[in-house]
Design a protein around this motif. Sequence first.
Motif, PDB file in Angstrom:
ATOM      1  N   LYS A 298       0.859  -1.182   0.000  1.00  0.00           N
ATOM      2  CA  LYS A 298       0.000   0.000   0.000  1.00  0.00           C
ATOM      3  C   LYS A 298       0.893   1.229   0.000  1.00  0.00           C
ATOM      4  N   LYS A 299       0.887   1.944  -1.122  1.00  0.00           N
ATOM      5  CA  LYS A 299       1.667   3.177  -1.214  1.00  0.00           C
ATOM      6  C   LYS A 299       0.763   4.341  -0.814  1.00  0.00           C
ATOM      7  N   LEU A 300       1.144   5.017   0.253  1.00  0.00           N
ATOM      8  CA  LEU A 300       0.304   6.060   0.834  1.00  0.00           C
ATOM      9  C   LEU A 300       0.486   7.371   0.080  1.00  0.00           C
ATOM     10  N   ASN A 301      -0.624   7.992  -0.241  1.00  0.00           N
ATOM     11  CA  ASN A 301      -0.598   9.267  -0.966  1.00  0.00           C
ATOM     12  C   ASN A 301      -0.930  10.383   0.021  1.00  0.00           C
ATOM     13  N   LYS A 302       0.082  10.826   0.703  1.00  0.00           N
ATOM     14  CA  LYS A 302      -0.087  11.710   1.855  1.00  0.00           C
ATOM     15  C   LYS A 302      -0.754  13.032   1.493  1.00  0.00           C
ATOM     16  N   SER A 303      -0.369  13.626   0.369  1.00  0.00           N
ATOM     17  CA  SER A 303      -0.866  14.957   0.046  1.00  0.00           C
ATOM     18  C   SER A 303      -2.379  14.968  -0.158  1.00  0.00           C
ATOM     19  N   THR A 304      -2.895  14.003  -0.928  1.00  0.00           N
ATOM     20  CA  THR A 304      -4.343  13.948  -1.164  1.00  0.00           C
ATOM     21  C   THR A 304      -5.096  13.660   0.123  1.00  0.00           C
ATOM     22  N   ASN A 305      -4.587  12.728   0.913  1.00  0.00           N
ATOM     23  CA  ASN A 305      -5.237  12.424   2.189  1.00  0.00           C
ATOM     24  C   ASN A 305      -5.284  13.651   3.090  1.00  0.00           C
ATOM     25  N   ASP A 306      -4.145  14.310   3.251  1.00  0.00           N
ATOM     26  CA  ASP A 306      -4.075  15.453   4.175  1.00  0.00           C
ATOM     27  C   ASP A 306      -4.903  16.631   3.669  1.00  0.00           C
ATOM     28  N   LYS A 307      -4.819  16.909   2.369  1.00  0.00           N
ATOM     29  CA  LYS A 307      -5.545  18.044   1.804  1.00  0.00           C
ATOM     30  C   LYS A 307      -7.052  17.846   1.935  1.00  0.00           C
ATOM     31  N   THR A 308      -7.514  16.654   1.596  1.00  0.00           N
ATOM     32  CA  THR A 308      -8.952  16.391   1.639  1.00  0.00           C
ATOM     33  C   THR A 308      -9.467  16.406   3.072  1.00  0.00           C
ATOM     34  N   LEU A 309      -8.703  15.819   3.977  1.00  0.00           N
ATOM     35  CA  LEU A 309      -9.118  15.810   5.381  1.00  0.00           C
ATOM     36  C   LEU A 309      -9.212  17.230   5.922  1.00  0.00           C
ATOM     37  N   SER A 310      -8.289  18.088   5.491  1.00  0.00           N
ATOM     38  CA  SER A 310      -8.339  19.478   5.961  1.00  0.00           C
ATOM     39  C   SER A 310      -9.598  20.185   5.464  1.00  0.00           C
ATOM     40  N   MET A 311     -10.046  19.846   4.243  1.00  0.00           N
ATOM     41  CA  MET A 311     -11.295  20.427   3.734  1.00  0.00           C
ATOM     42  C   MET A 311     -12.484  19.973   4.581  1.00  0.00           C
ATOM     43  N   TRP A 312     -12.469  18.695   4.958  1.00  0.00           N
ATOM     44  CA  TRP A 312     -13.543  18.182   5.813  1.00  0.00           C
ATOM     45  C   TRP A 312     -13.534  18.849   7.187  1.00  0.00           C
ATOM     46  N   LYS A 313     -12.391  19.371   7.593  1.00  0.00           N
ATOM     47  CA  LYS A 313     -12.293  20.057   8.892  1.00  0.00           C
ATOM     48  C   LYS A 313     -12.567  21.551   8.771  1.00  0.00           C
ATOM     49  N   GLY A 314     -12.915  21.986   7.559  1.00  0.00           N
ATOM     50  CA  GLY A 314     -13.333  23.370   7.395  1.00  0.00           C
ATOM     51  C   GLY A 314     -12.300  24.311   6.831  1.00  0.00           C
TER      52      GLY A 314
END
Length: 317
Positions: A298-314
Amino acid sequence: MGFPKIHRAMLLKPAIEAHFSDVETVCVEEKMNGFNVRIVTVDGKIIAITRGGYVCPYSTERAQKFLNIDFFEEHPELVLHGEMVGPDNPYIPKKIYNVESLELFVFDIRHKHSGIPLPLHERRQLAEEYGFTQVRLFGEFPKEEAPLRISEIIRELGKIEHEGVIIKDPMMEIAPLKYTCSQSNCADLKHAFKFYNDAGRDYLFSRVVREGFQAVEWEETGDDIDKRCLQLGRSILYPMIDSIVNIGNGVRLADEVQMRLSNLETVSKFKEYLRRQGIDAIFSEPEVVGDEFIVKIKKLNKSTNDKTLSMWKGETW
């Protein structure tokens, strides 16, 4: 030793006329969708070098399994260039080529120090003599007929989701050109937009632009353009929407791939190889399959995960 960048024909007829102005015919080979390696020997051992110039431990193990070392002993001045293709591929896994695990398809042979390629038919004959699997040759066509013939080939390749073609001077004195299928462009976009914040903007934009040029060259109108637009839009939006929803539900996105190997030492070497490339990855325990092992990654795609999660946090863009 490196393989020069192949430029892309955006409009077949003018590109072929301009680029191959000094030859009467062109050869058309399949462009396969895998990862590109150069194969050489060092101290009597076969090694595989990536396009970026790194020795890949997994590719090296597979090349040692696939290839007859007699070729390198009898032709030490030559370098094999090939595409590693198949589902057991930690870079670009594809199940479209009827390859069970992973296979090397030779597409070029060059002189080690000068980089000068062998003429196409000479190269194919030499590769055949040593039993190497090669990319498909569709034929050698008069230059005037080539655009139509290539368009026909591309339409058929698109139906089976293959990537495209490489257009070559038979003597390999003129640099090749590449041309790809719409379905391949959209498959690339579908994967890239799943990880929308990790993929490079040029990578995404160039594939959209190709669709416009191909639609014009093929003189599409009405329903054909609508069909192309729908295919393109679905390739962009559906995977991105899925990613946003999944991350919002607490799922961490990862690019899931696997490799099949004979020696478990290769796993440790490949872990270190990815670490040096700056890639975060999680490796499964090896699964025994016959006399080999399957390891899932499993190659983790940190940027997409972090960016999207930040949008969900407002946070804002």
